[in-house]
Design a protein around this motif. Structure first.
Motif, short mmCIF file in Angstrom:
data_model
loop_
_atom_site.label_atom_id
_atom_site.label_comp_id
_atom_site.label_asym_id
_atom_site.label_seq_id
_atom_site.Cartn_x
_atom_site.Cartn_y
_atom_site.Cartn_z
N GLY A 145 21.30 -31.90 8.61
CA GLY A 145 20.17 -30.98 8.66
C GLY A 145 20.53 -29.64 9.28
N GLY A 146 21.25 -29.68 10.39
CA GLY A 146 21.68 -28.43 11.03
C GLY A 146 22.61 -27.63 10.14
N PHE A 147 23.54 -28.31 9.49
CA PHE A 147 24.47 -27.64 8.56
C PHE A 147 23.71 -26.99 7.41
CE2 PHE A 147 26.66 -28.10 4.46
CZ PHE A 147 27.78 -27.31 4.67
N ALA A 148 22.75 -27.71 6.83
CA ALA A 148 22.01 -27.21 5.68
C ALA A 148 21.23 -25.95 6.01
CB ALA A 148 21.06 -28.30 5.17
N VAL A 149 20.51 -25.96 7.12
CA VAL A 149 19.70 -24.81 7.49
C VAL A 149 20.58 -23.61 7.83
CG1 VAL A 149 18.04 -23.94 9.19
CG2 VAL A 149 17.77 -26.25 8.26
N ALA A 150 21.66 -23.85 8.56
CA ALA A 150 22.55 -22.74 8.94
C ALA A 150 23.21 -22.11 7.73
CB ALA A 150 23.62 -23.26 9.91
N VAL A 151 23.69 -22.93 6.80
CA VAL A 151 24.36 -22.40 5.60
C VAL A 151 23.38 -21.61 4.75
CG1 VAL A 151 25.44 -23.05 3.41
CG2 VAL A 151 26.20 -24.11 5.55
N LEU A 152 22.16 -22.14 4.57
CA LEU A 152 21.19 -21.44 3.74
C LEU A 152 20.79 -20.10 4.36
CD1 LEU A 152 19.78 -21.87 1.05
CD2 LEU A 152 17.82 -22.81 2.29
N THR A 164 13.94 -16.78 5.27
CA THR A 164 12.75 -17.39 4.68
C THR A 164 13.08 -18.73 4.06
OG1 THR A 164 11.78 -15.21 4.23
CG2 THR A 164 10.90 -17.08 3.01
N ALA A 165 14.14 -18.74 3.24
CA ALA A 165 14.56 -19.98 2.59
C ALA A 165 15.00 -21.01 3.62
CB ALA A 165 15.69 -19.70 1.61
N ALA A 166 15.74 -20.58 4.65
CA ALA A 166 16.22 -21.50 5.69
C ALA A 166 15.05 -22.10 6.46
CB ALA A 166 17.16 -20.76 6.64
N ALA A 167 14.03 -21.27 6.76
CA ALA A 167 12.85 -21.78 7.47
C ALA A 167 12.09 -22.78 6.62
CB ALA A 167 11.95 -20.61 7.86
N LEU A 168 11.99 -22.51 5.33
CA LEU A 168 11.33 -23.45 4.42
C LEU A 168 12.08 -24.79 4.35
CD1 LEU A 168 10.29 -21.12 1.48
CD2 LEU A 168 8.73 -22.45 2.90
N ALA A 183 14.10 -26.04 6.70
CA ALA A 183 13.91 -26.72 7.99
C ALA A 183 12.53 -27.36 8.07
CB ALA A 183 14.11 -25.73 9.14
N GLY A 184 11.52 -26.63 7.61
CA GLY A 184 10.17 -27.17 7.63
C GLY A 184 10.00 -28.38 6.72
N THR A 185 10.69 -28.35 5.58
CA THR A 185 10.62 -29.48 4.65
C THR A 185 11.23 -30.73 5.26
OG1 THR A 185 10.76 -27.97 2.76
CG2 THR A 185 11.30 -30.29 2.35
N ILE A 186 12.39 -30.58 5.88
CA ILE A 186 13.04 -31.73 6.53
C ILE A 186 12.15 -32.30 7.63
CG2 ILE A 186 15.04 -32.48 7.89
CD1 ILE A 186 16.65 -30.26 6.46
N LEU A 187 11.62 -31.42 8.47
CA LEU A 187 10.76 -31.87 9.57
C LEU A 187 9.49 -32.54 9.05
CD1 LEU A 187 11.08 -28.87 12.06
CD2 LEU A 187 11.95 -31.19 12.39
N PHE A 188 8.91 -31.97 8.01
CA PHE A 188 7.69 -32.54 7.44
C PHE A 188 7.96 -33.94 6.90
CE2 PHE A 188 4.42 -33.35 4.32
CZ PHE A 188 3.27 -32.82 4.89
N TYR A 189 9.06 -34.10 6.17
CA TYR A 189 9.38 -35.39 5.57
C TYR A 189 9.66 -36.45 6.64
CZ TYR A 189 11.54 -38.89 2.55
OH TYR A 189 11.85 -40.06 1.90
N VAL A 190 10.39 -36.05 7.67
CA VAL A 190 10.79 -37.01 8.70
C VAL A 190 9.66 -37.27 9.69
CG1 VAL A 190 12.40 -37.47 10.59
CG2 VAL A 190 13.22 -36.40 8.47
N VAL A 191 9.08 -36.22 10.25
CA VAL A 191 8.10 -36.38 11.32
C VAL A 191 6.71 -36.71 10.77
CG1 VAL A 191 6.98 -35.27 13.29
CG2 VAL A 191 9.41 -34.86 12.84
N VAL A 192 6.23 -35.89 9.84
CA VAL A 192 4.86 -36.06 9.35
C VAL A 192 4.75 -37.27 8.43
CG1 VAL A 192 2.96 -34.99 8.08
CG2 VAL A 192 4.39 -33.60 9.59
N TYR A 193 5.65 -37.36 7.42
CA TYR A 193 5.54 -38.46 6.48
C TYR A 193 6.11 -39.76 7.03
CZ TYR A 193 6.62 -41.55 2.61
OH TYR A 193 6.74 -42.67 1.81
N THR A 194 7.41 -39.75 7.41
CA THR A 194 8.08 -41.00 7.78
C THR A 194 7.53 -41.59 9.07
OG1 THR A 194 10.10 -40.23 6.69
CG2 THR A 194 10.33 -42.05 8.26
N VAL A 195 7.44 -40.76 10.11
CA VAL A 195 7.03 -41.27 11.42
C VAL A 195 5.53 -41.53 11.49
CG1 VAL A 195 6.95 -40.74 13.89
CG2 VAL A 195 8.99 -40.15 12.54
N TRP A 196 4.73 -40.64 10.91
CA TRP A 196 3.28 -40.73 11.10
C TRP A 196 2.56 -41.32 9.89
CZ3 TRP A 196 -0.43 -36.07 10.45
CH2 TRP A 196 -1.73 -36.47 10.73
#
Length: 353
Positions: A123-130, A137-141, A143-156
């Motif tokens: 995840g860190g590699f992907a956001v930094a490279v992008l 803008t693309a990098a923030a999107l 990062a937000g996608t990864i966090l949403f999938y892991v925290v909002v969808y998977t965990v909650w």
């Protein structure tokens, strides 16, 4: 079976599973490269990359080859990170589901600790490279996608509501938006239309799979819609979302950034999708084939739809969009393309809002 009883069962299983993992060494020591590849959910990753690549190639700004390659690699790594972190957190329920019991963590091939480290690094590699190859803008999107999938969808959501797939589907629908933003630095109507297509496609796709895996999800304590609401309610919801998907799939043609060929493909595929959804809704409970047919066709449907976008550029009505990443992009000049003025208003520049 209500949501509370499902949660209680899941809590007991998680406690037993966590205890067994705490007693094991954090490094499994028996892994192979194929085990780590399996952790990334390669089929899901390829679909995310494909939809992002279509948006990237259709954007009004052309990245140079090196930046485009780096963007694709970063999006692939981001999708892989989301898959790995999903398996890290869901190892307890994966262990009790027949569909997922052979994944690397339940099999003891890779420890949860190793999966967590791999997911965070990817995840860190992907956001930094992008960010470095394209724009923030693309990098923030991403990062937000990864966090949403892991925290909002998977965990909650996954363990708490039968609407988990509906809300969580937003994460899987974001790759085209990321691909477009990687080229332009902006988010416009075009990628949002692609987002909406995937968002509405997700519930019929996953619920048609879940219909034939109801016992699996019930055993794992996951409140998927077929477990909580039953087959009849699920097939009715599938039909509703399929009915919404068909007209929305025509948005690229209606907005002018896809042509008649795409419009015809979307109409034909949409009619078949809706027909299969109606057959499923009318089928008896013992009929597993109707759900399986819709699930298989849904995969083909999304691929064909985006492939149609890739080959049918319509009337070329793209706006003149300024590159946001140091001149790496080459703008397609609106004055050279028919209909340029019409779509010039469709790009929302979030840097200036």
């Amino acid at each position: 079976m209500n949501v509370k009883s499902i949660a209680d069962q899941l809590g007991e299983r998680r406690a037993r599973f966590t205890l067994s993992f705490r007693s094991a060494h954090p490094l499994a020591g028996r892994w192979s490269v194929s085990d780590f590849i399996a952790l990334t959910k390669p089929r899901v990753m390829m679909l995310a990359v494909f939809t992002a690549l279509v948006a990237l190639s259709r954007a009004p700004v052309r990245l140079d080859p090196l930046s485009a390659f780096a963007a694709v690699v970063a999006i692939a790594a981001g999708a892989a990170a989301a898959g790995v972190l999903n398996m890290w957190y869901d190892a307890d329920i994966d262990a009790v589901m027949s569909r997922t019991a052979m994944r690397p963590i339940p099999r003891g091939r890779i420890s949860r600790f190793e999966a967590l480290i791999l997911g965070l690094l990817l995840g860190g590699f992907a956001v930094a490279v992008l960010a470095l190859a394209t724009n923030l803008t693309a990098a923030a999107l991403l990062a937000g996608t990864i966090l949403f999938y892991v925290v909002v969808y998977t965990v909650w959501l996954k363990r708490s509501t039968p609407q988990n797939i509906v809300i969580g589907g937003a994460a899987g629908a974001l790759p085209p938006v990321i691909g477009w933003a990687a080229a332009t630095g902006d988010v416009g109507l075009e990628p949002l239309a692609l987002f909406l297509i995937i968002f509405l496609w997700t519930p019929p796709h996953f619920w048609s799979l879940a219909l034939n895996r109801t016992d699996d999800y019930a055993r794992a304590g996951v409140p998927m819609l077929p477990v909580v609401a039953g087959r009849a309610a699920t097939t009715r919801q599938i039909l509703i979302y399929s009915g919404l998907l068909v007209p929305v799939s025509e948005l690229p043609w209606a907005l002018g950034f896809a042509g008649v060929v795409y419009g015809a493909i979307a109409a034909i595929c949409g009619a078949l999708f809706l027909l299969l959804a109606r057959q499923l809704n009318a089928s008896i409970e013992a009929d597993r084939r109707a759900a399986h047919r819709l699930f298989v066709f849904s995969i083909v449907y999304l691929f064909v739809l985006f492939a149609g976008l890739l080959i049918d550029h319509g009337n070329g009505s793209f706006s003149l969009t300024r590159s946001s990443h140091g001149g790496r992009g080459v703008p397609v000049h609106a004055e050279l393309l028919p209909g340029g003025d019409r779509s010039a208003c469709s790009t929302v520049n979030f840097r200036e809002v």
